[in-house]
Design a protein around this motif. Structure first.
Motif, short mmCIF file in Angstrom:
data_model
loop_
_atom_site.label_atom_id
_atom_site.label_comp_id
_atom_site.label_asym_id
_atom_site.label_seq_id
_atom_site.Cartn_x
_atom_site.Cartn_y
_atom_site.Cartn_z
N ASP A 4 0.84 -1.19 0.00
CA ASP A 4 0.00 0.00 0.00
C ASP A 4 0.88 1.25 0.00
N GLN A 5 1.14 1.79 -1.20
CA GLN A 5 1.95 2.98 -1.42
C GLN A 5 3.44 2.79 -1.10
N GLY A 28 -2.55 4.39 -6.26
CA GLY A 28 -3.68 5.31 -6.25
C GLY A 28 -4.90 4.70 -6.90
N MET A 65 -4.69 8.94 -1.32
CA MET A 65 -4.24 8.21 -2.50
C MET A 65 -4.56 9.06 -3.73
#
Length: 266
Positions: free
Chosen positions: A77-78, A88, A142
């Motif tokens: 996650d990112q 995103g 995001m």
């Protein structure tokens, strides 16, 4: 969601490895999964489990299945996990000008069978759907990528970002994907709102004559207005939308500088 059969996964993995070699041969080390839907989860889980990702892949999620995907890739996650990262969200606001489905402020030239009088394309999302996606972008921190080709779609995104930023001032920068007919007069507002256009500049070469036919010469000549963006101090990028066109970044730079159609019109 049905399970993907193992033979299909094997075939997809072979094609993916071939694609990675293609990108790498062009000097590209980071690639984008431009619309990651829930059905892709088993494939990417298999790629990661077998260490098949050689290039960095950034995934932009369909908001409708984003929760499912983020739950299956919590370590990505990112941040990168095995060359894979969730970067995103991605949405579509219209279609394409060569397909006469981009959403325009003024009608297309001519009239094809089945098109109503004054046909100007159509939006893909209602205002409330677009605002909900931007709200999700803000709440989850995001960035949102939005496919916009026609000038009406570009304005829909700009107006919606302006409204949402009043409630969520920390809204991450958004990216306007393609931005083919982005009006130059809107660029200062885009800069202030943190919207970055990513121009599909190859349209000038590959579909330039189709755009002249569908839009008329005056509008077609304003396709992918890079110079206007530079003069407005607006940050922008170029992309090839592979596999629509080859991942040849130098060809994109040539298209941007020369602005010549395949038939030779400048």
């Amino acid at each position: 969601q049905a399970k993907v059969p193992m033979p299909a996964l094997t075939e997809m993995t072979a094609a993916f490895l071939k694609a990675q070699r293609w990108y790498a041969s062009q000097g590209i080390a980071t690639v984008q999964e431009g619309m990651f839907v829930g059905q892709l989860c088993p494939f990417y889980q298999a790629l990661l489990a077998s260490d098949q990702l050689k290039l960095d892949v950034v995934a932009y999620l369909d908001p409708h299945t984003a929760s499912e995907v983020r739950a299956k890739f919590p370590q990505a996650d990112q941040v990168y996990d095995g060359h894979f990262k969730i970067g995103g969200y991605k949405i579509f606001l219209d279609g394409s000008p060569q397909g006469r489905t981009a959403w325009l402020r003024e009608p297309y030239e001519g009239r094809l069978p089945g098109e109503p009088q004054g046909y100007a394309g159509y939006p893909a999302l209602a205002e409330e759907e677009l605002e909900a996606a931007l709200q999700k972008s803000a709440e989850d921190a995001m960035p949102l990528l939005a496919h916009c080709n026609g000038d009406a779609a570009c304005l829909q995104l700009i107006d919606a970002v302006e409204r949402v930023k009043e409630v969520y001032p920390e809204l991450p920068d958004s990216v306007m994907i393609h931005a083919q007919l982005l009006p130059a007069e809107e660029m200062p507002r885009m800069k202030a709102l943190g919207i970055i256009p990513s121009f599909f500049i190859g349209h000038v070469y590959y579909w330039g004559e189709a755009h002249v036919k569908n839009l008329g010469l005056s509008r077609a000549e304003k396709l992918s207005p890079l110079r206007s963006a530079a003069e407005a101090g607006l940050a922008f990028t170029l992309h090839q939308d592979t596999p629509v066109t080859a991942p040849n970044m130098l060809e994109g730079i040539w298209c941007a500088a020369v602005r010549q159609t395949a038939e030779g019109r400048v």
